[in-house]
Motif scaffolding. Structure first.
Motif, PDB file in Angstrom:
ATOM      1  N   PRO A   1     -10.130 -28.924  25.343  1.00  3.69           N
ATOM      2  CA  PRO A   1     -10.182 -27.874  26.369  1.00  3.69           C
ATOM      3  C   PRO A   1      -8.967 -26.958  26.235  1.00  3.69           C
ATOM      4  O   PRO A   1      -7.870 -27.433  25.942  1.00  3.69           O
ATOM      5  N   SER A   2      -9.165 -25.657  26.448  1.00 10.11           N
ATOM      6  CA  SER A   2      -8.064 -24.735  26.176  1.00 10.11           C
ATOM      7  C   SER A   2      -6.880 -24.961  27.116  1.00 10.11           C
ATOM      8  O   SER A   2      -5.772 -24.533  26.834  1.00 10.11           O
ATOM      9  N   GLY A   3      -7.125 -25.638  28.255  1.00  6.15           N
ATOM     10  CA  GLY A   3      -6.022 -25.873  29.177  1.00  6.15           C
ATOM     11  C   GLY A   3      -5.002 -26.865  28.669  1.00  6.15           C
ATOM     12  O   GLY A   3      -3.872 -26.913  29.145  1.00  6.15           O
ATOM     13  N   GLU A   4      -5.400 -27.655  27.709  1.00  3.10           N
ATOM     14  CA  GLU A   4      -4.485 -28.684  27.222  1.00  3.10           C
ATOM     15  C   GLU A   4      -3.433 -28.095  26.293  1.00  3.10           C
ATOM     16  O   GLU A   4      -3.738 -27.455  25.303  1.00  3.10           O
TER      17      GLU A   4
ATOM     18  N   ASN B   1      -5.919 -30.404  35.507  1.00  3.59           N
ATOM     19  CA  ASN B   1      -5.855 -30.164  34.067  1.00  3.59           C
ATOM     20  C   ASN B   1      -4.892 -31.118  33.373  1.00  3.59           C
ATOM     21  O   ASN B   1      -5.194 -31.697  32.336  1.00  3.59           O
TER      22      ASN B   1
ATOM     23  N   ASN C   1     -11.074 -25.494  31.574  1.00  4.75           N
ATOM     24  CA  ASN C   1     -11.812 -26.759  31.568  1.00  4.75           C
ATOM     25  C   ASN C   1     -13.315 -26.605  31.755  1.00  4.75           C
ATOM     26  O   ASN C   1     -14.027 -27.592  31.904  1.00  4.75           O
TER      27      ASN C   1
ATOM     28  N   CYS D   1      -2.711 -18.186  31.282  1.00  2.44           N
ATOM     29  CA  CYS D   1      -4.061 -18.203  31.869  1.00  2.44           C
ATOM     30  C   CYS D   1      -5.150 -18.393  30.830  1.00  2.44           C
ATOM     31  O   CYS D   1      -6.318 -18.560  31.175  1.00  2.44           O
TER      32      CYS D   1
ATOM     33  N   ASN E   1      -6.160 -33.874  30.877  1.00  2.00           N
ATOM     34  CA  ASN E   1      -6.035 -33.562  29.456  1.00  2.00           C
ATOM     35  C   ASN E   1      -4.741 -34.023  28.804  1.00  2.00           C
ATOM     36  O   ASN E   1      -4.725 -34.292  27.610  1.00  2.00           O
TER      37      ASN E   1
ATOM     38  N   TYR F   1      -7.180 -22.691  35.425  1.00  2.00           N
ATOM     39  CA  TYR F   1      -7.102 -24.062  34.919  1.00  2.00           C
ATOM     40  C   TYR F   1      -8.306 -24.908  35.304  1.00  2.00           C
ATOM     41  O   TYR F   1      -8.448 -26.036  34.853  1.00  2.00           O
TER      42      TYR F   1
END
Lengths: 263, 453
Positions: free
Chosen positions: B262-265, A105, A160, B387, A109, A155
């Motif tokens: 992306p939500s992880g960023e 991730n 993603n 999370c 990102n 993650y």
């Protein structure tokens, strides 16, 4: 079939004027944790067997900064990122594969904006490509009739959108893929993310990994498949909590594939 | 004539209060830090259409989704009726659109409105029961104190009363409209004559049995319900701006400005970037005087609402306290103090407080309170696993996680107040390049284990 193999570092490759097809970013868990090292070795064997020319950074690899960043230490994270990007760019790395969704991730990102632009793949995606391209062939025989459930790493999945690659791999094993009630974008965290791995949980009435392991036990699997070394540890502890380690194994996707490929 | 004047005064008063409150909210949101979210119009518009207009994220709970869609569609369509009510109120007419649209079109509308009104009414009753007797976990919780709980019930009861008034009004009216013209004229209600609604009052037709025969009494019921309904609508529209129900408006801009990544960023902190570049740049002169136009260094992370971005503050106003985030939160499910919904509610409450103070005492005003500490505690923040379940669950794309991370950043970088185990982890990363006390030189040792045994 323990075949002797040598894993080259980027330094060695560069010294001999070579460039690898892909850099294997091992990560801290994969480098130091005894359980996670098995995943690292399994994945390396698969790469070797598939004739993938790969390298690692070895002693030049350093923590991506993920736990520091998510704990709020942006300074430390950016220092780590800065150093790693310098190393990666110096070796002109283009493609990275990693067995850790947290590294995946952050490399994919968060590094680009700091000057680190690479094609980053999680090993489940990489393995899927190897199988699709026919570079790796497996026989599902040893898993026939086994029930495998996949625990989505936050993650990788929710963060993603990688849900299918791991499941494709399990289907290839000729095993029965069973889904937990909470899966894919609704999957429950194992409890390790956001730097929780490195501290005691806050006061509560239950551990998160126990809650998640209950989800898994409910579908009565033979194997809980994981795609993250942290999830692997948390789920393994969860299975032990319920004294089920005789019945349920926790294995990484790379280990399952390596086993099926007889490595 | 008098009623027209009263109506216009009420309408104008409502409009003034409504606009003043909207400006307050805009002022409050603008207290946040700048954040450039311009561009990507078509992508943003699509997200808004899907998530706000199409309510795509509600489907995970089908019962609530179905009820919510009934109320939502009912709300939008029945509001067409408000146009007529406004015109009738201002000009003293009765059912003015019947003449404009023609009775064949007009009564189809009325029929549809009535069906929707009944469905909204039933859905609200079901929601009231679910909320108060249903024992649904997400409707309880530490942050669901007296005000948030009554807020929800006030909204539902108001909607039920408005729909009842609407239907009762139609019932009384339909009896009046069929009364003999001479009788209406004799009693001074001639504007009720000359309508032919041909049985289109589908739902209120079942209520006509309860209506009296007396034309004057019918008139009082009809007018009473008409006034109750429109004054209720005025009052409710203002109430909405002070309530969690504000989501009916702000969900649209809030989803429009959703994160596109992306939500992880988690975004890299700009203020830190400059510092790190300076530190890592061998050519940098540490003793150089700051440039004349250099901005004062920003606080790292967030301690109070003004350290958050305007989008994070808009998120706070968009929260309708449905609790989907909290019910998905792994920390909350396992009894930890953290509740993402509380993070949003605290942010809004503190923002209201700061906004009020700023408007009263000027831009420099401050108090001794802050979002971190007085509203949100460290224990809540350190329970988060990042999370993204809360982010995923939110039907209007609120991001509670980004606020949690910003507050953690303040704790760690401004106050060095991380838990000691995390401080040890930081030290290890700094010294060994790994969160544990392993030597970086040993990182490749595992490769030896692949060699001949």
């Amino acid at each position: 079939m323990a075949e002797s193999m040598t894993v080259k570092t980027m330094a060695q490759m560069t010294a001999s004027g070579e460039q690898p097809e892909v850099l294997f970013w091992v990560g801290c868990m994969g480098s130091f944790d005894d359980r996670a090292k098995k995943i690292t070795k399994a994945f390396s064997k698969i790469l070797h067997k598939s004739n993938v020319k790969f390298a690692v950074l070895g002693a030049e690899e350093s923590c991506t900064g993920d736990p520091a960043k998510r704990a709020g230490n942006e300074f430390l994270y950016q220092m780590q990122a800065f150093t790693n990007i310098q190393t990666l760019n110096a070796y002109e790395v283009k493609r990275i594969v990693t067995t850790c969704p947290h590294c995946f991730n952050i490399l994919k990102n968060e590094y680009p904006e700091l000057g680190g632009n690479y094609e980053v793949l999680h090993h489940s995606q990489f393995l899927q490509n190897l199988l699709a391209d026919g570079r790796l062939t497996i026989e599902g025989g040893s898993f026939k009739g086994k029930k495998i459930t996949f625990h989505d790493p936050c993650y990788l999945g929710r963060a993603n959108g990688v849900f299918e690659a791991p499941r494709e791999l399990i289907r290839k094993l000729d095993a029965e893929l069973v889904e937990m009630k909470r899966c894919k974008s609704q999957g429950l965290c194992c409890g390790a993310g956001g730097a929780q791995m490195f501290k005691e949980a806050e006061k509560g009435d239950k551990e998160i990994n126990v809650e998640r392991t209950e989800d898994a036990i409910e579908v009565k699997p033979d194997i809980i498949a994981a795609g993250c070394p942290f999830c692997n540890t948390m789920m393994t502890d969860g299975v032990k909590h319920f004294n089920k380690e005789e019945e349920i194994e926790v294995k990484d996707l790379a280990e399952l594939i390596a086993e099926a490929a007889d490595l | 004539m008098i009623s027209s004047i009263v109506f216009v005064i009420l309408l104008c008063t409502t409009a003034i209060i409504f606009i003043r409150r909207l400006r307050e909210i805009r002022f409050n949101i603008n207290l946040g830090r700048e954040l450039d979210l311009s561009g990507n119009f078509s992508e943003r518009f699509k997200i808004m259409a899907r998530v706000a207009l199409g309510q795509s994220k509600l489907v995970t709970k089908p019962v609530a989704f179905f009820m919510h869609v009934l109320i939502y569609v009912g709300f939008i369509i029945i509001n067409i009726e408000i146009i007529e009510i406004l015109l009738d109120g201002i000009f003293g007419t009765h059912r003015v659109l019947e003449g404009i649209l023609g009775s064949s079109v007009y009564y189809v509308f009325i029929g549809v409105f009535e069906i929707l009104a009944l469905m909204v009414l039933l859905a609200c009753v079901v929601f009231l029961i679910r909320r108060n007797i249903g024992n649904i976990r997400r409707f309880s919780g530490a942050e669901m104190t007296k005000w948030p709980t009554s807020d929800a019930n006030i909204i539902l009861v108001s909607e039920i009363l408005l729909m009842l008034a609407f239907l009762t009004m139609n019932a009384a009216d339909s009896v009046l409209l069929t009364a003999p013209t001479e009788l209406l004229i004799a009693n001074g209600h001639e504007h009720y004559s000359g309508f032919d609604f041909g049985g289109w009052f589908w739902i209120s037709a079942y209520l006509t049995g309860f209506m009296p025969n007396n034309v004057d009494t019918l008139y009082i019921i009809e007018r009473g319900c008409w006034w109750f309904h429109i004054v209720g609508v005025f009052a409710f529209s203002i109430y909405v701006l002070y309530s969690k129900h504000f989501h009916i408006f702000i969900a649209f801009p809030n989803t429009f400005y959703s994160r596109l990544k992306p939500s992880g960023e988690i975004a890299n902190l700009e203020a830190v970037k400059k510092e790190v570049e300076m530190m890592m740049d061998p050519a940098a002169d540490p003793y150089a005087a700051p440039l004349a136009d250099a901005l004062a260094p920003e606080r790292f992370g967030a301690k109070d609402v003004e350290d958050l971005s305007w989008k994070q503050l808009m998120d706070a106003y968009s929260c309708t306290e449905c609790g989907r985030c909290t019910s998905e939160c792994p920390a909350n499910q396992t009894g930890k103090l953290l509740s993402p919904r509380k993070i949003m509610m605290d942010t809004r409450d503190r923002l209201e407080e700061v906004g009020q103070m700023r408007r009263k005492e000027g831009a420099e005003a401050s108090d001794v309170r802050s979002l971190l500490g007085d509203f949100i505690t460290k224990e809540e923040l350190w329970a988060c696993t990042t999370c993204n379940a809360c982010v995923e669950a939110c039907p209007v794309n609120i991001n509670p996680l980004s606020i949690i991370v910003d507050l953690r950043r303040f704790l760690v970088m401004e106050e060095s107040a991380a838990p000691s185990e995390l401080n040890a982890m930081f030290t290890n990363i700094e010294n060994n390049g790994a969160p544990w006390q392993f030597t970086q030189a040993d990182r490749g040792n595992w490769t030896d284990e692949l060699k001949d045994k």
